[in-house]
Scaffold this active site. Structure first.
Site, mmCIF file in Angstrom:
data_model
loop_
_atom_site.group_PDB
_atom_site.id
_atom_site.type_symbol
_atom_site.label_atom_id
_atom_site.label_comp_id
_atom_site.label_asym_id
_atom_site.label_seq_id
_atom_site.Cartn_x
_atom_site.Cartn_y
_atom_site.Cartn_z
ATOM 1 N N GLN A 125 -19.155 79.754 39.344
ATOM 2 C CA GLN A 125 -20.164 79.338 40.173
ATOM 3 C C GLN A 125 -19.648 79.962 41.518
ATOM 4 O O GLN A 125 -18.611 79.673 41.950
ATOM 5 C CB GLN A 125 -20.131 77.840 40.224
ATOM 6 C CG GLN A 125 -21.174 77.122 40.962
ATOM 7 C CD GLN A 125 -22.504 77.114 40.537
ATOM 8 O OE1 GLN A 125 -22.735 77.418 39.454
ATOM 9 N NE2 GLN A 125 -23.309 77.560 41.571
ATOM 10 N N ASP A 185 -24.526 85.462 33.641
ATOM 11 C CA ASP A 185 -25.427 85.868 34.850
ATOM 12 C C ASP A 185 -25.897 87.018 35.184
ATOM 13 O O ASP A 185 -26.833 87.150 36.198
ATOM 14 C CB ASP A 185 -24.396 85.432 36.315
ATOM 15 C CG ASP A 185 -24.185 84.020 36.487
ATOM 16 O OD1 ASP A 185 -25.132 83.449 36.689
ATOM 17 O OD2 ASP A 185 -23.057 83.486 36.894
ATOM 18 N N LYS A 199 -26.017 72.399 34.843
ATOM 19 C CA LYS A 199 -25.666 73.368 33.594
ATOM 20 C C LYS A 199 -25.329 72.704 32.536
ATOM 21 O O LYS A 199 -25.432 73.283 31.494
ATOM 22 C CB LYS A 199 -24.924 74.314 34.308
ATOM 23 C CG LYS A 199 -25.741 75.401 35.314
ATOM 24 C CD LYS A 199 -24.785 76.324 35.956
ATOM 25 C CE LYS A 199 -25.605 77.182 37.029
ATOM 26 N NZ LYS A 199 -24.828 77.986 37.934
HETATM 27 N N1 GUN Z 1 -24.683 80.068 42.778
HETATM 28 C C1 GUN Z 1 -26.028 79.841 43.016
HETATM 29 N N2 GUN Z 1 -26.717 80.361 42.146
HETATM 30 C C2 GUN Z 1 -25.890 80.734 41.184
HETATM 31 C C3 GUN Z 1 -25.983 81.542 39.906
HETATM 32 O O1 GUN Z 1 -27.089 81.626 39.575
HETATM 33 N N3 GUN Z 1 -24.898 81.895 39.290
HETATM 34 C C4 GUN Z 1 -23.712 81.589 39.914
HETATM 35 N N4 GUN Z 1 -22.511 82.107 39.171
HETATM 36 N N5 GUN Z 1 -23.360 80.989 41.090
HETATM 37 C C5 GUN Z 1 -24.615 80.694 41.641
#
Ligand code: GUN
Length: 284
Positions: A96, A119, A52
């Site tokens: 996350q 998200d 990211k």
């Molecule tokens: N962990 C795995 N996929 C995601 C996601 O799309 N967003 C977040 N915040 N955590 C994750």
């Protein structure tokens, strides 16, 4: 042999479009920022967070990374979320998941400002998705829709089957397909005759988390098969929910793992962050 959907190429195009918009905004003195919070040292999460950060750099966002120790308390994490909610440089906040067991995902997510919840996990954003009035689309389902679009398939009137009913993928995926006028079935572990239901699908989205569960007998000849799974096979090799080798002759279009849905999720996160930034800084 099916057409293989190249998630890397589609995501590169999405990111390039974003990069150009970000460059134009910078000329007006506007910069866009994403804060990524990771708690603990889960190795998979560390890789996702690194990716990211890299994507932020590629599109020209400012990125703010907060790596907190595994023993961080709820109070401490909420204090950070509050600080980021009030920081004008931060347009998007991503915490996350999964969080360490002593922290409750729901409490944390509910405290992220909905207009910074890139998200689209906050109940306000989930509700907006339900009624089709959204600014943020949940990243993985939105990425799947882009991949379907890249095949030239019109979802309207098609039989769409989603395997899996998670809040993050299955349920919102079904909504997005429905918004495009697909005839949608959500299947799960209690579904009777799963194979027969899946074999009716013109568009099949597998988001179940079981390595290579979907074999050729689950799919209709010529179907669009999208694999959201990210598993390890018996040899420890990365694989999806779809048995790619078994299905690739029968499907019309199919995504590989890796290189299918995965790169799209991050591209859509960038898109949501840009949307948030424009709303905050341009009022649109
Ligand atoms: N962990 C795995 N996929 C995601 C996601 O799309 N967003 C977040 N915040 N955590 C994750």
């Amino acid at each position: 042999m099916a057409n293989i959907i190249d998630g890397k190429a589609v995501s590169a195009q999405v990111k390039e479009d974003i990069r150009q918009e970000v460059e134009a905004l910078k000329k007006q003195g506007i910069s866009i920022g994403l804060a990524v919070v990771i708690v603990g040292d889960d190795p998979a999460s560390q890789v996702y967070v690194k990716n990211k950060e890299k994507a932020c750099e590629a599109v020209g966002f400012e990125s703010f990374k907060y790596a907190l120790p595994a023993e961080t308390t709820e109070e401490e994490l909420l204090a950070l979320v509050d600080k980021l909610n009030n920081d004008d440089r931060v347009d998007g906040i991503l915490v996350q998941l999964p969080l360490p067991k002593h922290l409750d995902d729901k409490i944390i997510i509910n405290n992220i400002r909905p207009d910074k919840d890139v998200d689209a996990f906050h109940p306000v954003n989930v509700g907006k998705i339900m009624i089709g009035d959204y600014s943020f689309l949940p990243c993985t389902p939105a990425g799947v829709m882009e991949l379907i679009r890249s095949t030239g398939t019109d979802v309207a009137g098609k039989e769409c089957v989603v395997i899996g009913r998670s809040n993050i993928v299955g349920k919102p995926q079904a909504m997005l397909l429905l918004h495009q006028n697909g005839t949608v079935t959500i299947t799960h572990s209690k579904t009777k005759d799963l194979k027969e239901v899946c074999a009716r699908a013109d568009i099949l989205v597998a988001a179940v988390g079981r390595a290579k569960m979907v074999t050729a007998d689950y799919i209709k000849e010529g179907a669009v098969v999208i694999d959201v799974g990210m598993n390890r096979d018996e040899n420890g090799k990365l694989c999806g929910d779809v048995d790619f080798e078994d299905c690739k002759e029968k499907a019309g279009f199919i995504t590989p793992v890796p290189g299918g849905v995965g790169p799209m999720t991050i591209a859509m996160l960038m898109k949501n962050t840009l949307t948030a930034g424009k709303e905050h800084k341009l009022g649109k």
